[in-house]
Design an enzyme around this catalytic site. Structure first.
Site, PDB file in Angstrom:
ATOM      1  N   HIS A  75      -8.668   7.961   2.946  1.00 17.55           N
ATOM      2  CA  HIS A  75      -8.061   9.299   2.916  1.00 17.55           C
ATOM      3  C   HIS A  75      -9.141  10.360   2.770  1.00 17.55           C
ATOM      4  O   HIS A  75     -10.089  10.204   2.020  1.00 17.55           O
ATOM      5  CB  HIS A  75      -7.013   9.433   1.811  1.00 17.55           C
ATOM      6  CG  HIS A  75      -7.441   8.993   0.447  1.00 17.55           C
ATOM      7  ND1 HIS A  75      -7.644   7.653   0.105  1.00 17.55           N
ATOM      8  CD2 HIS A  75      -7.691   9.689  -0.679  1.00 17.55           C
ATOM      9  CE1 HIS A  75      -7.998   7.575  -1.162  1.00 17.55           C
ATOM     10  NE2 HIS A  75      -8.044   8.788  -1.672  1.00 17.55           N
ATOM     11  N   CYS A 114       0.629   3.326   3.211  1.00 22.92           N
ATOM     12  CA  CYS A 114       1.349   2.708   4.332  1.00 22.92           C
ATOM     13  C   CYS A 114       2.853   2.954   4.175  1.00 22.92           C
ATOM     14  O   CYS A 114       3.557   3.158   5.164  1.00 22.92           O
ATOM     15  CB  CYS A 114       1.056   1.214   4.409  1.00 22.92           C
ATOM     16  SG  CYS A 114      -0.576   0.848   5.115  1.00 22.92           S
ATOM     17  N   CYS A 173       0.842  -1.200   0.000  1.00 22.41           N
ATOM     18  CA  CYS A 173       0.000   0.000   0.000  1.00 22.41           C
ATOM     19  C   CYS A 173       0.880   1.254   0.000  1.00 22.41           C
ATOM     20  O   CYS A 173       1.758   1.439   0.846  1.00 22.41           O
ATOM     21  CB  CYS A 173      -0.903  -0.023   1.227  1.00 22.41           C
ATOM     22  SG  CYS A 173      -1.757   1.525   1.518  1.00 22.41           S
ATOM     23  N   HIS A 195      -9.796  14.233   1.742  1.00 25.64           N
ATOM     24  CA  HIS A 195      -9.221  15.356   1.000  1.00 25.64           C
ATOM     25  C   HIS A 195      -9.613  16.666   1.669  1.00 25.64           C
ATOM     26  O   HIS A 195     -10.770  16.851   2.031  1.00 25.64           O
ATOM     27  CB  HIS A 195      -9.774  15.415  -0.429  1.00 25.64           C
ATOM     28  CG  HIS A 195      -9.431  14.240  -1.286  1.00 25.64           C
ATOM     29  ND1 HIS A 195      -8.395  14.258  -2.185  1.00 25.64           N
ATOM     30  CD2 HIS A 195      -9.980  13.003  -1.387  1.00 25.64           C
ATOM     31  CE1 HIS A 195      -8.336  13.099  -2.822  1.00 25.64           C
ATOM     32  NE2 HIS A 195      -9.291  12.315  -2.352  1.00 25.64           N
TER      33      HIS A 195
HETATM   34 ZN   LIG Z   1      -2.287   1.314   3.716  1.00 24.52          ZN
END
Ligand SMILES: [Zn+2]
Length: 173
Positions: A101, A9, A6, A103
């Protein structure tokens, strides 16, 4: 070739450099490499979860509090009158990277962002120097334990190849 780990990550683990504007024990926030506007920031939980269906409530709440801090900085330092806070969960919703995530997108008058069709908005051309300037303006320092301070080393620059792959991955979704 095995599955690539990822990308977010890897940013958390500092294996890939990013323009970090905020970090604490739960979350990290950094500038989007394909910004819709200058100062476009992503906030992610350090624990890998894919989307809003999986994220722990505590992490989610904290991300929103950090979003406010960053929004205030963007408003104060980057001449933005507003922000759009945006999150996509799931392929149908055009989620690009499978790590949650949020934004934070700075908005300025006549900025050319068509929010009704935001995905048609042209990605802003930017470069490392410009992103570094933005980090300088909006970075929020968090308190660190002394031993972390000592361990911290200067982040290396992203290689061209890494930049290429990150951009490709973001473009291909
Ligand atoms: Zn991740």
């Amino acid at each position: 070739m095995g599955e690539r780990p990822c990308i977010f990550c890897q940013i958390i683990n500092k294996q890939i450099p990013a323009k970090i504007v905020y970090e604490d024990e739960l979350v990290i926030a950094f500038l989007d490499i394909n910004p819709l506007a200058l100062g476009h920031t992503l906030i992610i939980p350090k624990k890998h979860v894919e989307n809003i269906f999986d994220i722990e409530e505590n992490d989610l709440q904290h991300i929103l509090v950090v979003a406010k801090k960053i929004s205030l900085k963007i408003k104060e330092k980057l001449q933005a009158d507003g922000v759009n806070i945006f999150q996509a969960s799931g392929k149908t919703a055009e989620q690009s990277i499978p790590h949650f995530h949020l934004h934070v997108i700075p908005r300025r008058k006549d900025d050319g962002i068509n929010w009704n069709q935001w995905w048609l908005t042209k990605i802003k051309k930017t470069n490392d120097k410009e992103l570094d300037e933005i980090v300088k303006l909006i970075k929020i320092e968090t308190e660190k334990k002394p031993e972390e301070e000592i361990k911290e080393e200067k982040p290396r620059e992203r290689t061209e190849e890494e930049t290429y792959w990150i951009r490709r991955e973001l473009e291909l979704g």
